[in-house]
Design a protein around this motif. Sequence first.
Motif, PDB file in Angstrom:
ATOM      1  N   UNK A  70       3.774 -27.737  28.086  1.00 41.64           N
ATOM      2  CA  UNK A  70       2.487 -27.271  28.077  1.00 41.64           C
ATOM      3  C   UNK A  70       1.461 -28.220  28.872  1.00 41.64           C
ATOM      4  N   UNK A  71       1.666 -29.735  28.353  1.00 42.30           N
ATOM      5  CA  UNK A  71       1.017 -30.683  29.108  1.00 42.30           C
ATOM      6  C   UNK A  71       1.392 -30.852  30.393  1.00 42.30           C
ATOM      7  N   UNK A  72       2.354 -30.715  30.762  1.00 43.34           N
ATOM      8  CA  UNK A  72       2.893 -30.876  32.354  1.00 43.34           C
ATOM      9  C   UNK A  72       2.236 -29.615  33.263  1.00 43.34           C
ATOM     10  N   UNK A 142      -2.126 -21.653  20.230  1.00 40.17           N
ATOM     11  CA  UNK A 142      -3.151 -21.893  21.317  1.00 40.17           C
ATOM     12  C   UNK A 142      -4.186 -22.480  21.048  1.00 40.17           C
ATOM     13  N   UNK A 143      -4.833 -22.438  20.114  1.00 35.31           N
ATOM     14  CA  UNK A 143      -6.167 -23.130  19.442  1.00 35.31           C
ATOM     15  C   UNK A 143      -5.361 -24.801  19.360  1.00 35.31           C
ATOM     16  N   UNK A 144      -4.356 -24.820  18.565  1.00 36.99           N
ATOM     17  CA  UNK A 144      -4.066 -26.539  18.626  1.00 36.99           C
ATOM     18  C   UNK A 144      -3.917 -27.067  19.972  1.00 36.99           C
ATOM     19  N   UNK A 145      -3.236 -26.055  21.038  1.00 38.68           N
ATOM     20  CA  UNK A 145      -2.835 -26.707  22.072  1.00 38.68           C
ATOM     21  C   UNK A 145      -4.088 -26.931  23.196  1.00 38.68           C
ATOM     22  N   UNK A 146      -5.061 -25.919  22.877  1.00 39.14           N
ATOM     23  CA  UNK A 146      -6.281 -26.170  23.623  1.00 39.14           C
ATOM     24  C   UNK A 146      -6.917 -27.735  23.076  1.00 39.14           C
ATOM     25  N   UNK A 147      -6.911 -27.737  21.845  1.00 36.77           N
ATOM     26  CA  UNK A 147      -7.504 -29.205  21.571  1.00 36.77           C
ATOM     27  C   UNK A 147      -6.930 -30.245  21.810  1.00 36.77           C
ATOM     28  N   UNK A 148      -5.503 -29.982  21.944  1.00 34.44           N
ATOM     29  CA  UNK A 148      -4.629 -31.297  22.722  1.00 34.44           C
ATOM     30  C   UNK A 148      -4.873 -31.447  23.819  1.00 34.44           C
ATOM     31  N   UNK A 149      -4.974 -30.433  24.966  1.00 36.80           N
ATOM     32  CA  UNK A 149      -4.969 -30.624  26.286  1.00 36.80           C
ATOM     33  C   UNK A 149      -6.330 -30.966  26.776  1.00 36.80           C
ATOM     34  N   UNK A 150      -7.585 -30.669  26.105  1.00 34.23           N
ATOM     35  CA  UNK A 150      -9.063 -30.739  26.344  1.00 34.23           C
ATOM     36  C   UNK A 150      -9.293 -32.336  26.030  1.00 34.23           C
ATOM     37  N   UNK A 151      -8.464 -32.630  24.760  1.00 36.32           N
ATOM     38  CA  UNK A 151      -8.458 -34.171  24.406  1.00 36.32           C
ATOM     39  C   UNK A 151      -7.816 -34.900  25.643  1.00 36.32           C
ATOM     40  N   UNK A 152      -6.637 -34.854  26.127  1.00 33.90           N
ATOM     41  CA  UNK A 152      -5.716 -35.469  27.002  1.00 33.90           C
ATOM     42  C   UNK A 152      -6.675 -35.650  28.334  1.00 33.90           C
ATOM     43  N   UNK A 188       2.499 -27.209  18.996  1.00 33.70           N
ATOM     44  CA  UNK A 188       1.893 -27.487  20.231  1.00 33.70           C
ATOM     45  C   UNK A 188       2.509 -28.246  21.337  1.00 33.70           C
ATOM     46  N   UNK A 189       3.946 -27.742  21.547  1.00 30.30           N
ATOM     47  CA  UNK A 189       4.607 -28.278  22.393  1.00 30.30           C
ATOM     48  C   UNK A 189       6.107 -27.640  22.638  1.00 30.30           C
ATOM     49  N   UNK A 220       6.493 -21.500  22.128  1.00 26.85           N
ATOM     50  CA  UNK A 220       6.829 -21.716  23.376  1.00 26.85           C
ATOM     51  C   UNK A 220       5.470 -21.082  24.138  1.00 26.85           C
ATOM     52  N   UNK A 221       5.205 -19.732  23.815  1.00 28.49           N
ATOM     53  CA  UNK A 221       4.075 -18.833  24.482  1.00 28.49           C
ATOM     54  C   UNK A 221       2.647 -19.581  24.004  1.00 28.49           C
TER      55      UNK A 221
END
Length: 238
Positions: A70-72, A142-152, A188-189, A220-221
């Motif tokens: 997801x980060x990639x 989705x919410x957790x990954x949004x926080x992760x990616x916005x943070x990164x 989140x990954x 995944x999704x």
Amino acid sequence: MSGDTLQIFSEFLGTLILVLLGDGVCAAVNLKKSKAEASGWIVIALGWGAAVTIAVYVAGFMGPAHLNPAVTIAMAIAGNFSWSLVVPFILAQVAGGVIGATLVWLTYLDHWQATEDKGAILGTFATGPAIRNYPANVLTEMIGTIVLVLGLLSFSQHTFADGMNPLVVGVLIVSIGLSLGGATGYAINPARDLGPRIAHQILPIANKGDSDWSYSWVPVVGPVLGAIIAAGIFLVIM
């Protein structure tokens, strides 16, 4: 190694370390006769934060240390990464997840036989929902990954003291785990979940049940959708 090959290898090795230490803390908490048995969610969240920190230190001098499909994808959308390396990175990350989970199995080899709870065994490898509701579970990821990616992506706009960035990323993971992880176990990954789930499927683990492939698409999704949204938000802001 060539530059691209070294970066791809770094994703494999970093994700291996991430899963070895992250699923390792899950094994320590979940498995019977472990010295850390039943030590709780706070230990798991702290363990995953530390796992990410160490994995980023290991991989970061060789490549960008995404360690997460997801980060990639998000970094490619944001223009910070070449699309030509997206698929090789993702394959390396998933492979690292499989091997990392296999090493967890070997580390706790005597404890699987002592553990009769099939759900606890699967939970050592892969995530699962506290309440199974697929739309809600996807939304949580989705919410957790949004926080992760916005943070990164936001961290990339700051200047940290040399060597401090992995520690800040680890704090981000701990924060997501403690605040948002209770509903789905915060994958989140995709590689963190899919790689170990494959390992759970193929390894001769004592007392294991099924690998819950009916849920496997959620971690995944959800993260991929969250990463796309976060990258889009970042592009609008910038």
